[in-house]
Design a protein around this motif. Structure first.
Motif, mmCIF file in Angstrom:
data_model
loop_
_atom_site.group_PDB
_atom_site.id
_atom_site.type_symbol
_atom_site.label_atom_id
_atom_site.label_comp_id
_atom_site.label_asym_id
_atom_site.label_seq_id
_atom_site.Cartn_x
_atom_site.Cartn_y
_atom_site.Cartn_z
ATOM 1 N N TYR A 86 37.693 -40.888 36.961
ATOM 2 C CA TYR A 86 37.374 -39.682 36.194
ATOM 3 C C TYR A 86 38.437 -38.613 36.433
ATOM 4 O O TYR A 86 38.932 -38.465 37.550
ATOM 5 C CB TYR A 86 35.993 -39.163 36.591
ATOM 6 N N ARG A 87 38.778 -37.887 35.367
ATOM 7 C CA ARG A 87 39.799 -36.848 35.435
ATOM 8 C C ARG A 87 39.232 -35.538 34.888
ATOM 9 O O ARG A 87 38.458 -35.527 33.928
ATOM 10 C CB ARG A 87 41.037 -37.262 34.643
ATOM 11 N N MET A 88 39.651 -34.438 35.470
ATOM 12 C CA MET A 88 39.134 -33.125 35.097
ATOM 13 C C MET A 88 39.358 -32.811 33.623
ATOM 14 O O MET A 88 38.507 -32.202 32.973
ATOM 15 C CB MET A 88 39.789 -32.052 35.971
ATOM 16 N N ASP A 89 40.489 -33.213 33.082
ATOM 17 C CA ASP A 89 40.822 -32.882 31.693
ATOM 18 C C ASP A 89 39.883 -33.548 30.695
ATOM 19 O O ASP A 89 39.884 -33.191 29.511
ATOM 20 C CB ASP A 89 42.264 -33.287 31.381
ATOM 21 N N ASP A 90 39.088 -34.519 31.154
ATOM 22 C CA ASP A 90 38.185 -35.226 30.250
ATOM 23 C C ASP A 90 36.940 -34.408 29.919
ATOM 24 O O ASP A 90 36.191 -34.772 29.010
ATOM 25 C CB ASP A 90 37.748 -36.565 30.864
ATOM 26 N N PHE A 91 36.716 -33.312 30.640
ATOM 27 C CA PHE A 91 35.461 -32.574 30.504
ATOM 28 C C PHE A 91 35.675 -31.236 29.780
ATOM 29 O O PHE A 91 36.794 -30.740 29.668
ATOM 30 C CB PHE A 91 34.836 -32.330 31.879
ATOM 31 N N SER A 92 34.584 -30.676 29.315
ATOM 32 C CA SER A 92 34.646 -29.403 28.600
ATOM 33 C C SER A 92 35.098 -28.297 29.545
ATOM 34 O O SER A 92 34.922 -28.370 30.771
ATOM 35 C CB SER A 92 33.265 -29.055 28.029
ATOM 36 N N GLY A 93 35.690 -27.257 28.971
ATOM 37 C CA GLY A 93 36.164 -26.135 29.763
ATOM 38 C C GLY A 93 35.047 -25.471 30.540
ATOM 39 O O GLY A 93 35.252 -25.017 31.670
ATOM 40 N N TYR A 94 33.845 -25.412 29.962
ATOM 41 C CA TYR A 94 32.730 -24.778 30.657
ATOM 42 C C TYR A 94 32.408 -25.520 31.946
ATOM 43 O O TYR A 94 32.236 -24.899 33.005
ATOM 44 C CB TYR A 94 31.496 -24.741 29.761
ATOM 45 N N LEU A 95 32.313 -26.864 31.879
ATOM 46 C CA LEU A 95 31.995 -27.631 33.081
ATOM 47 C C LEU A 95 33.114 -27.534 34.109
ATOM 48 O O LEU A 95 32.850 -27.435 35.319
ATOM 49 C CB LEU A 95 31.740 -29.095 32.718
#
Length: 269
Positions: free
Chosen positions: A112-121
């Motif tokens: 899992y990579r941070m860029d895969d998630f929404s800015g809010y999360l």
């Protein structure tokens, strides 16, 4: 009028019952693997559920004792709560739309990579102040220690279905090419420049990859999964609640019409 009040009372009793799965969803989130360390969605859900319970009980009492002003308060308050619940459902859906794991060669678990998630999360875990508290919470769990008890051989571990947090926090990222000794102890990095997380990894069992972005991403992946499951309950509940509310509005309108017609007949006679 009596028949209409009975209908309104039954409808409000259904609304009382509908508050239970909402409160239950919030309580379930409190015990979630990720939500127990990131407490945000739980309390809005629980508070909304309790408010719906209180308002529905007020409507039930108003119908039972034929208190018109209490029924009006019920209709207005319940409309506001339904709108808030719909807004919460839409919000959860939007912020959890992204966040799928990435497949690595010869691995059953996902990365899992941070860029895969929404800015809010991402903002929930980005600041060092917030993450220090979350990391302290994660390090007190047994999620990594359990891996050492379950997997002795490298291939067994590579074929394991790890949770997102176990994948991100308990081992170094696969692209770092560390050599497996046990699930939480790895040696001989070949490519420490592949990712900053490769330098963050520590064999210290209190550190591991808790400082890694992969751990933050794994937490968000777990959070996303728990929120989406809770959102299914909320979606079903809010649909039924809207139907119940609309039926209640119709019953209240019919009751008022019957009351006016009765007063008209009394005045005419």
């Amino acid at each position: 009028m009596a028949m209409s009040n009975n209908v309104i009372g039954c409808i409000n009793f259904v609304a009382v019952i509908l508050s239970i799965p909402i409160i239950g969803a919030g309580i379930w989130l409190l015990n979630g693997e990720a939500d127990s360390c990131v407490q945000f969605l739980q309390w809005p859900v629980i508070i909304l559920g309790v408010l719906i319970l209180v308002v529905a009980l007020a409507g039930f009492i108003g119908a039972f004792f034929r208190v018109s002003w209490l029924l009006i308060v019920y209709l207005v308050a319940m409309l506001v709560l339904v709108i808030l619940l719909v807004s919460l459902v839409a919000f959860v859906y939007m912020v959890t739309l992204r966040g799928h794991g990435n497949i690595e060669p010869n691995r059953a678990y996902l990365e899992y990579r941070m860029d895969d998630f929404s800015g809010y999360l991402r903002r929930r875990v980005r600041s060092s102040f917030k993450w220090d508290r979350i990391r302290s919470c994660l390090s007190q769990t047994n999620m990594c220690a359990e891996l050492n008890q379950g997997y002795r051989m490298a291939q067994d571990f590579f074929n394991a279905r790890l949770t997102p947090m176990q994948s991100g926090c308990c081992k170094p990222p696969t692209q770092c090419a560390y050599t497996f000794v046990n699930p939480t102890y790895w040696i001989s990095p070949i490519n420490t420049a592949a990712d900053m997380d490769c330098l963050q990894w520590s064999n210290d069992q209190t550190q591991l990859c808790y400082n890694c972005d992969s751990c933050k991403a794994g937490l968000l992946a777990n959070l996303r999964k728990e929120w989406r499951r809770a959102n299914v309950i909320l979606i079903i509940t809010v649909i039924v609640l809207i139907i119940v509310y609309l039926v209640g509005c119709c019953a209240f309108r019919n009751a008022k019409t019957e009351d006016l017609f009765r007063k008209y007949k009394q005045g005419y006679t």
